[in-house]
Structure formats: structure tokens, C-alpha cells
Design a protein around this motif. Structure first.
Motif, PDB file in Angstrom:
ATOM      1  N   PRO A  62       2.109  -6.700   0.126  1.00 42.42           N
ATOM      2  CA  PRO A  62       1.424  -7.834  -1.091  1.00 42.42           C
ATOM      3  C   PRO A  62       0.683  -6.712  -0.731  1.00 42.42           C
ATOM      4  O   PRO A  62       0.713  -4.782  -0.758  1.00 42.42           O
ATOM      5  CB  PRO A  62       0.911  -7.914   0.904  1.00 42.42           C
ATOM      6  N   ASN A  63      -0.839  -6.842  -1.613  1.00 38.47           N
ATOM      7  CA  ASN A  63      -1.758  -6.049  -1.929  1.00 38.47           C
ATOM      8  C   ASN A  63      -2.564  -5.351  -0.678  1.00 38.47           C
ATOM      9  O   ASN A  63      -2.654  -5.118   0.336  1.00 38.47           O
ATOM     10  CB  ASN A  63      -3.202  -6.566  -2.188  1.00 38.47           C
ATOM     11  N   GLY A  64      -2.158  -3.294  -0.857  1.00 35.41           N
ATOM     12  CA  GLY A  64      -2.897  -2.789   0.043  1.00 35.41           C
ATOM     13  C   GLY A  64      -1.778  -2.123   0.499  1.00 35.41           C
ATOM     14  O   GLY A  64      -2.207  -1.160   2.180  1.00 35.41           O
ATOM     15  N   ALA A  65      -0.248  -2.603   0.668  1.00 36.38           N
ATOM     16  CA  ALA A  65       1.024  -2.241   1.232  1.00 36.38           C
ATOM     17  C   ALA A  65       0.754  -0.289   1.401  1.00 36.38           C
ATOM     18  O   ALA A  65       1.534   0.314   1.922  1.00 36.38           O
ATOM     19  CB  ALA A  65       2.093  -2.864   0.897  1.00 36.38           C
ATOM     20  N   GLY A  66       0.011  -0.524  -0.293  1.00 32.84           N
ATOM     21  CA  GLY A  66       0.038   1.285  -0.160  1.00 32.84           C
ATOM     22  C   GLY A  66       2.108   1.264  -1.374  1.00 32.84           C
ATOM     23  O   GLY A  66       1.746   2.810  -1.710  1.00 32.84           O
ATOM     24  N   LYS A  67       1.706   0.467  -1.996  1.00 34.25           N
ATOM     25  CA  LYS A  67       3.065   0.996  -3.508  1.00 34.25           C
ATOM     26  C   LYS A  67       2.260   1.574  -4.340  1.00 34.25           C
ATOM     27  O   LYS A  67       2.788   2.201  -4.981  1.00 34.25           O
ATOM     28  CB  LYS A  67       2.779  -0.731  -3.849  1.00 34.25           C
ATOM     29  N   SER A  68       0.884   1.491  -4.723  1.00 38.99           N
ATOM     30  CA  SER A  68       0.239   1.800  -6.103  1.00 38.99           C
ATOM     31  C   SER A  68      -0.141   3.211  -5.326  1.00 38.99           C
ATOM     32  O   SER A  68       0.994   4.420  -6.200  1.00 38.99           O
ATOM     33  CB  SER A  68      -1.218   1.586  -5.755  1.00 38.99           C
ATOM     34  N   SER A  69       0.028   4.233  -4.074  1.00 37.47           N
ATOM     35  CA  SER A  69      -0.466   5.785  -3.480  1.00 37.47           C
ATOM     36  C   SER A  69       0.912   6.126  -3.579  1.00 37.47           C
ATOM     37  O   SER A  69       0.929   7.689  -4.252  1.00 37.47           O
ATOM     38  CB  SER A  69      -0.995   5.305  -1.972  1.00 37.47           C
TER      39      SER A  69
ATOM     40  N   PHE B  41      -5.680   9.211   2.602  1.00 36.12           N
ATOM     41  CA  PHE B  41      -7.117   9.401   1.855  1.00 36.12           C
ATOM     42  C   PHE B  41      -8.123   9.976   3.313  1.00 36.12           C
ATOM     43  O   PHE B  41      -8.993   8.436   4.517  1.00 36.12           O
ATOM     44  CB  PHE B  41      -7.875   8.144   1.262  1.00 36.12           C
TER      45      PHE B  41
ATOM     46  N   PHE C 261      -7.758   7.510   6.832  1.00 44.80           N
ATOM     47  CA  PHE C 261      -7.316   6.338   6.142  1.00 44.80           C
ATOM     48  C   PHE C 261      -5.994   6.627   6.128  1.00 44.80           C
ATOM     49  O   PHE C 261      -5.667   7.236   5.132  1.00 44.80           O
ATOM     50  CB  PHE C 261      -7.669   6.264   5.374  1.00 44.80           C
TER      51      PHE C 261
ATOM     52  N   ALA D 117      -2.430   5.748   3.793  1.00 42.90           N
ATOM     53  CA  ALA D 117      -2.219   4.404   3.075  1.00 42.90           C
ATOM     54  C   ALA D 117      -0.427   4.720   2.822  1.00 42.90           C
ATOM     55  O   ALA D 117      -0.259   3.083   1.853  1.00 42.90           O
ATOM     56  CB  ALA D 117      -2.771   5.215   1.165  1.00 42.90           C
TER      57      ALA D 117
ATOM     58  N   GLN E 195      -0.521   0.752 -12.805  1.00 43.91           N
ATOM     59  CA  GLN E 195      -1.265  -0.834 -12.339  1.00 43.91           C
ATOM     60  C   GLN E 195      -2.457  -1.422 -13.371  1.00 43.91           C
ATOM     61  O   GLN E 195      -2.722  -2.714 -13.869  1.00 43.91           O
ATOM     62  CB  GLN E 195      -1.851  -1.001 -11.005  1.00 43.91           C
TER      63      GLN E 195
HETATM   64  N1  LIG Z   1      -8.371   6.681  -3.693  1.00 46.71           N
HETATM   65  C1  LIG Z   1      -8.311   5.833  -2.332  1.00 46.71           C
HETATM   66  N2  LIG Z   1      -8.979   6.677  -1.522  1.00 46.71           N
HETATM   67  C2  LIG Z   1      -9.486   6.033  -0.403  1.00 46.71           C
HETATM   68  N3  LIG Z   1      -7.992   5.313  -0.435  1.00 46.71           N
HETATM   69  C3  LIG Z   1      -7.353   4.618  -1.029  1.00 46.71           C
HETATM   70  C4  LIG Z   1      -7.381   5.291  -2.716  1.00 46.71           C
HETATM   71  N4  LIG Z   1      -6.454   4.396  -2.965  1.00 46.71           N
HETATM   72  C5  LIG Z   1      -6.366   3.536  -2.462  1.00 46.71           C
HETATM   73  N5  LIG Z   1      -6.955   3.494  -1.180  1.00 46.71           N
HETATM   74  C6  LIG Z   1      -6.159   2.781   0.214  1.00 46.71           C
HETATM   75  O1  LIG Z   1      -5.327   2.953   0.439  1.00 46.71           O
HETATM   76  C7  LIG Z   1      -4.349   1.453   0.807  1.00 46.71           C
HETATM   77  C8  LIG Z   1      -2.993   1.697   0.099  1.00 46.71           C
HETATM   78  O2  LIG Z   1      -3.668   1.337  -1.663  1.00 46.71           O
HETATM   79  P1  LIG Z   1      -2.840   0.664  -2.750  1.00 46.71           P
HETATM   80  O3  LIG Z   1      -1.647   1.984  -2.374  1.00 46.71           O
HETATM   81  O4  LIG Z   1      -3.103   0.628  -3.455  1.00 46.71           O
HETATM   82  O5  LIG Z   1      -1.469  -0.456  -2.349  1.00 46.71           O
HETATM   83  P2  LIG Z   1      -0.853  -1.300  -3.166  1.00 46.71           P
HETATM   84  O6  LIG Z   1      -0.749  -0.928  -4.424  1.00 46.71           O
HETATM   85  O7  LIG Z   1       0.360  -1.667  -2.256  1.00 46.71           O
HETATM   86  O8  LIG Z   1      -1.758  -2.791  -3.200  1.00 46.71           O
HETATM   87  C9  LIG Z   1      -6.010   0.131   0.962  1.00 46.71           C
HETATM   88  O9  LIG Z   1      -6.384  -0.196   1.150  1.00 46.71           O
HETATM   89  C10 LIG Z   1      -6.646   1.407  -0.845  1.00 46.71           C
HETATM   90  O10 LIG Z   1      -8.037   0.844   0.026  1.00 46.71           O
END
Ligand SMILES: Nc1ncnc2c1ncn2[C@@H]1O[C@H](COP(=O)(O)OP(=O)(O)O)[C@@H](O)[C@H]1O
Ligand SMILES: [Mg+2]
Lengths: 328, 256
Positions: free
Chosen positions: A58-65, A34, A37, A39, A104
């Protein structure tokens, strides 16, 4: 018994392009940036048909991305991705037609009833109203919400909303269901009920890809998983293999009074265990025999205020690999 | 799915509307009656007694089409702000939609289709009341409806695009207070635009409402307006450019 998904369903017009040998999801060096950054940073994995595959981190690992890329709602910025044998960049809509997604954050329509939410979602997949209604009722039974069919969504408990979201994700009878933190924030009873439904789906032949930051969830549900931390995969394997590889059989957890806590290099701890982690609130001693280690500590004059011997878990694997705990 | 996608979104709206229409019914039925009654007939009797030259017709006949176009704008603006924020952020139903074969542009077009349905209903009711009060004849009354719907859509499309850029609903308050309300007052709804200072006339003609009011009024009064094609073109341009922008901005918000 209802057949929810998987296998061959004559007449449903569903002819996946993959043979059973091909992976449902295949990622090579997959990345998501992004702006500046990163992810997801060059991860590779594959999901086999019939498998329950997990992303633990953990939170922020990049799972949802990662899940959003698999779900074809987020274009990868690097590497290669195939879902159901197709390319998300080119065949996004076709892939999405065959996937089930549990995001999520719930995304239910609060102005509609429970049943209407399902029927409408069926329409999004181009099902006829008749078919959509039939599946809605079938799925409400499956997730044990039939008695709430005509109620609005808003007053449902978190666990019920989650189950409804899962039912919604099944309305197109997907072979592959993506679940992003399916039980985060739920109480234990709601979690077990949900896990039970996911087992059932697996038995019915639905492949699961799920993310979680609960090590017990990963151990319960996943045949295979990857441990993610800071946008990268740090380990891969079955829960059991990961524990065997990265942790000892047992862990001795001890708590000391704040002024009596020995440091990591305290001579009285030397040689007691194969590895020692000093956490802010407790000290973990990794050993094949926790009881014996506890006795040794006592012999050396250490008097913890609490002592617990337990089997190693994925939490310990994560701690070992990253130096941090999963849930902080 | 290429064409069906927008229809699915429209269906979704209609199902919701079936549950919520009562809430807007009072506004739809009663407010035209109140406005046409109090301002059109009540205030109008003073205006007419004063011997004004409002295109040579009574004030009620002058006001009705303007009020119709203006209320179409307000309905469209409302439907294109809070519900869009709801779909993108509050309920996140748009995220749910794009996880299926649907695309962001189906949402944008489907939303516009629903706004059109809402406007047809509201404008038809308004028009019937205007005809009943003698503001225009039934044929012209019926012909006002598409003009008013187009006026509303010319707002709905760009406002949807605007809503997709917002993180919260604070911007909507500003939109209504500083754009929608002033436009309703100064776009020829209650008095001819020619009465405005030259600079404000120019501003008014740059926005869709002045054109919508002029178009609807020309239809209602049967006075051929040489600028009719221009009015139509401006409204269509707002609609098309707005719809393209809304689809692109929805995409940016949902596919990332
Ligand atoms: N649309 C976006 N724009 C900018 N940063 C993003 C976006 N989506 C996720 N991030 C960043 O990417 C990192 C990984 O997020 P995410 O994939 O949601 O992690 P997880 O699901 O493991 O908690 C986080 O630091 C988050 O802030
Ligand atoms: Mg996440």
C-alpha cells in the motif's frame, strides 16, 4: 520487429559486468532512514536476469524509497545493495547509465515536444544526435505515439505520458527497467495497453522491477514478488505460490444490511469457512468451496444482500498478512 | 561524462530556448531602447542642462553601462528562480536528469552556462543599441558585454542556490520586490553611489550589482578605476561560492 533491449547487441559498447547467473539486483538488510523515520527497514531480495519482479504494497510501504535506492539516486542508510554487480555508492553513474527508470511521478519536459523529450534524454546518456533521433523514432513506434511525435507533452493523456516516460526509460537500451507504479491513476484501457508493452519488453529480454498497489497488476506482470508493508517485506514468492500459501482456493464475499451484519464471533458463522474477515463494507469467508459456504449461511438463517464467490487474489494474501486492504 | 554532463544540460536549455525565445525577444530588444531613450536621453537632457558632474560625461553615457549591468542582473535572477523551481518541483526534469549518469552539479553548471548564453545575447543587443545612440564607442561597447555577463552570473549562481531551498514560488516575489528591485535602484545605476547615505553605500558595496555597475561603467567610459580588480574579485567570488552552494543544494534536494 525492433530489438529494444536485452541480449547482445554488437557494437553498442555495452558490456555488463555480470554473467547471467548473477542477480541484477541484490539487497541484504537494506534500510533507508529519513532522520528518525524508517522508510525501509532491513529488507532482503534479489532479482534474477529476465525476471519481472514486483514490490506489492500500500501507499507508504517504502516501495518508492526502495526503487530510488536501486536507481542510485538515494544512498542506502543501512545494509548492502548491489545493482548489476556494482555498488551504487561507488559506481552510481555507471549503474545509472545501464538502467531504465520510470519514476512514480512523470518528469517530462512540458516545454518540449514528445520526440524532443526522447532525443534529449538520449543525449543525457551520451548518445549522438543521430543515434538519439533514430532511437526516439523507434521507441515512439513501440509505445504507439509516433503520430504525436511533434506535439507538446502537456495535452497528452495520462496513459500517453506514461508510455512516453517508458519510452524515455528505454532510450539507453537498458537490460533492467525500473517502473514505480507504472499504471496508477490510469483508466483500464490505458492500463492494458501499457501492460501489453511491458509484456513485449519482457519477451525481448528486458528485466523488470516494478512497484504497484494493484494486486491484478502484480498478478499479471510479476514472475515473483515481495509483499511490502510498513517498511518491511512480509512475504515473497510467485503470485500463485503466495495465494496458495496464504489464502484458500475461493473466497465468498457477502454484504449484509448494516443492522443485520453478524460479528466475527457470531455463532452462525462458526465453522462455515477456514477463515473469516469482517471488513467495514463486507465480510470475506475463505474456503475451498464458496458455493457450499453460501448454502450453509443460508441454512443458518443469514440473509446477505449480496453474495459473490471468487478465486483468491493477492489482495487476500495482503489482507491475511497485514489485516488491512491494499487500496484504502 | 565528467565534463560533458553540464553541456548536456546546456543543450537541453538551448532546445527549449529555440521554442521559447520569441517570448523574451521583445524584452531583449525593446526595453533597452525604451530605457535608454526615455531616461538616458529624455531625462538626461535635464540632468545635463543642470550641469551635473557625473564623472564628467553626459547622462546617457553614464546611465548605459549601469542599466546594462542592472538588466543583466534581472535577466539572471529570473532565469535562476522560476525555471529552477520548474526543474525541481513542477516538471521534475531535474529528477529525470539525475536518474541518468548526470549529477546535480552538472545541472547547476549547465544552468549557469545557459544563463551566460542568454546574457551574451541580451547584453550584445543592449550594447549595440547603446552604441547606436552614442552612449559609448563600439570597442568599449563590446567590452561591456563580458562585464555585464559576469555581473549577471554573480547573481545567477547564488539565486539558484536560494531557489533550491524554496518549496514554492512565494519566496521569489519577495526576492524580486525586496532585493532585486532595490538593488537596481540603489547600486549606482541611475546616480552615483556616493550620493547615498554612508550606511547604504556600505550595503550597496556588499552586493554584486554595485561592483558590476562600477566595472561595466569603468569599461564604457574608459576611466581607469583603481578598484577594478576588487570589482572583478567580488563578482567572481559570488559566482564561485554561489555555484558550489547551488550544486550542493541541488544534490540535497535530488539525492535523498
Ligand atoms: N525524502 C523523504 N523524507 C522523509 N520521508 C520520506 C521521504 N521519502 C519518503 N518518505 C516517507 O517514507 C515512507 C515510505 O514512502 P515511499 O517509499 O514513497 O512509499 P511507497 O512508495 O510505498 O508509497 C512514507 O511514509 C514517506 O512519507
Ligand atoms: Mg511510491
Amino acid at each position: 520487429m525492433i530489438s529494444l533491449a536485452g541480449g547482445s547487441r554488437p557494437g553498442d559498447g555495452y558490456h555488463p559486468q555480470v554473467t547471467t547467473a548473477d542477480p541484477l539486483v541484490l539487497a541484504r538488510d537494506l534500510s533507508k532512514r529519513f532522520g528518525s523515520f524508517t522508510a525501509v527497514d532491513g529488507i532482503s531480495f534479489s532479482v534474477a536476469p529476465g525476471e519481472a519482479f514486483g514490490f506489492l504494497g500500500p501507499n507508504g510501504a517504502g516501495k518508492s524509497s526502495t526503487m530510488r535506492m536501486i536507481g542510485c539516486v538515494s544512498p542506502p542508510t543501512g545494509g548492502e545493495l548491489r545493482v548489476l554487480g556494482m555498488d551504487p555508492a561507488r559506481d552510481g553513474a555507471r549503474i545509472r547509465a545501464l538502467l531504465g527508470v520510470v519514476p512514480q511521478q512523470d518528469s517530462l519536459d512540458m516545454e518540449l515536444t514528445v520526440r524532443e523529450n526522447l532525443i534529449l534524454y538520449g543525449r543525457y546518456f551520451d548518445l549522438s544526435y543521430r543515434e538519439s533521433r533514430a532511437r526516439a523514432d523507434e521507441l515512439l513506434d513501440f509505445v504507439q505515439l509516433a503520430d504525436r511525435a511533434g506535439d507538446e507533452v502537456e495535452p497528452l493523456s495520462g496513459g500517453m505520458k506514461r508510455r512516453l516516460t517508458i519510452a524515455r526509460g528505454l532510450v539507453n537500451r537498458p537490460r533492467l527497467l525500473l517502473l514505480d507504479e507504472p499504471t496508477t491513476g490510469l483508466d483500464p484501457q490505458a492500463r492494458h495497453l501499457l501492460w501489453d508493452r511491458l509484456y513485449r519488453l519482457k519477451q525481448d529480454g528486458v528485466s523488470l522491477v516494478l512497484t504497484t498497489h494493484y494486486m491484478d497488476e502484480a498478478e499479471q506482470l510479476c514472475d515473483r514478488l515481495v509483499v511490502m508493508d510498513k517498511a518491511r517485506i512480509v512475504a515473497e514468492g510467485s503470485p500463485r505460490a503466495l495465494i496458495a500459501e496464504h489464502a484458500t482456493r475461493e473466497v465468498l464475499e457477502v454484504r449484509f444490511a448494516p443492522d443485520a451484519r453478524p460479528a466475527e464471533d457470531d455463532p452462525r458463522l462458526a465453522g462455515v469457512a477456514e477463515r473469516i474477515e469482517v471488513l467495514p463494507d463486507r465480510t470475506l469467508l475463505y474456503t475451498q468451496d464458496g458455493e457450499a459456504a453460501a448454502v450453509t449461511l443460508h441454512d443458518r438463517g443469514l440473509r446477505p444482500v449480496a453474495t459473490l464467490v471468487r478465486r483468491s487474489s493477492l489482495e487476500d494474501v495482503f489482507l491475511r498478512l497485514t489485516g488491512r486492504t491494499l487500496v484504502d | 561524462m565528467r565534463t560533458g554532463g553540464s553541456i548536456r544540460i546546456l543543450e537541453h536549455h538551448l532546445l527549449r530556448y529555440r521554442r521559447t525565445w520569441r517570448g523574451s525577444a521583445i524584452t531583449t530588444f525593446v526595453s533597452p531602447l525604451f530605457f535608454l531613450g526615455s531616461i538616458g536621453i529624455g531625462l538626461g537632457s535635464f540632468v545635463d542642462a543642470g550641469g551635473s558632474a557625473l564623472a564628467g560625461v553626459g547622462y546617457l553615457a553614464f546611465l548605459a553601462p549601469g542599466l546594462l549591468a542592472s538588466s543583466a542582473m534581472q535577466t539572471a535572477a529570473f532565469e535562476s528562480t522560476y525555471p529552477v523551481m520548474g526543474g525541481l518541483r513542477w516538471d521534475r526534469t531535474y529528477q529525470a536528469a539525475v536518474a541518468t549518469p548526470l549529477l546535480p552539479r552538472h545541472i547547476a553548471i549547465g544552468n549557469l552556462a545557459f544563463v551566460a548564453v542568454r546574457l551574451v545575447i541580451a547584453a550584445s543587443v543592449f550594447s549595440a543599441i547603446a552604441v547606436a545612440l552614442g552612449a559609448t564607442d563600439p570597442l568599449r561597447g563590446a567590452l561591456m558585454v563580458p562585464a555585464a555577463v559576469l555581473t549577471g552570473l554573480a547573481f545567477a549562481a547564488p539565486i539558484q542556490a536560494f531557489s533550491a531551498t524554496q518549496r514554492g514560488d512565494a519566496g521569489f516575489t519577495i526576492l524580486f520586490r525586496f532585493v532585486i528591485t532595490p538593488l537596481a535602484l540603489f547600486s549606482g545605476t541611475f546616480f552615483p553611489i556616493a550620493e547615498l547615505p554612508a550606511i547604504l553605500q556600505l550595503v550597496a558595496w556588499l552586493t554584486p550589482l554595485a561592483h558590476g555597475v562600477a566595472l561595466t561603467r569603468a569599461i564604457a567610459l574608459g576611466t581607469p578605476d583603481p578598484a577594478m580588480a576588487l570589482h572583478l574579485a567580488v563578482l567572481l567570488a559570488y559566482l564561485v561560492v554561489g555555484a558550489v552552494a547551488a550544486a550542493a543544494l541541488f544534490r540535497r534536494r535530488l539525492i535523498a
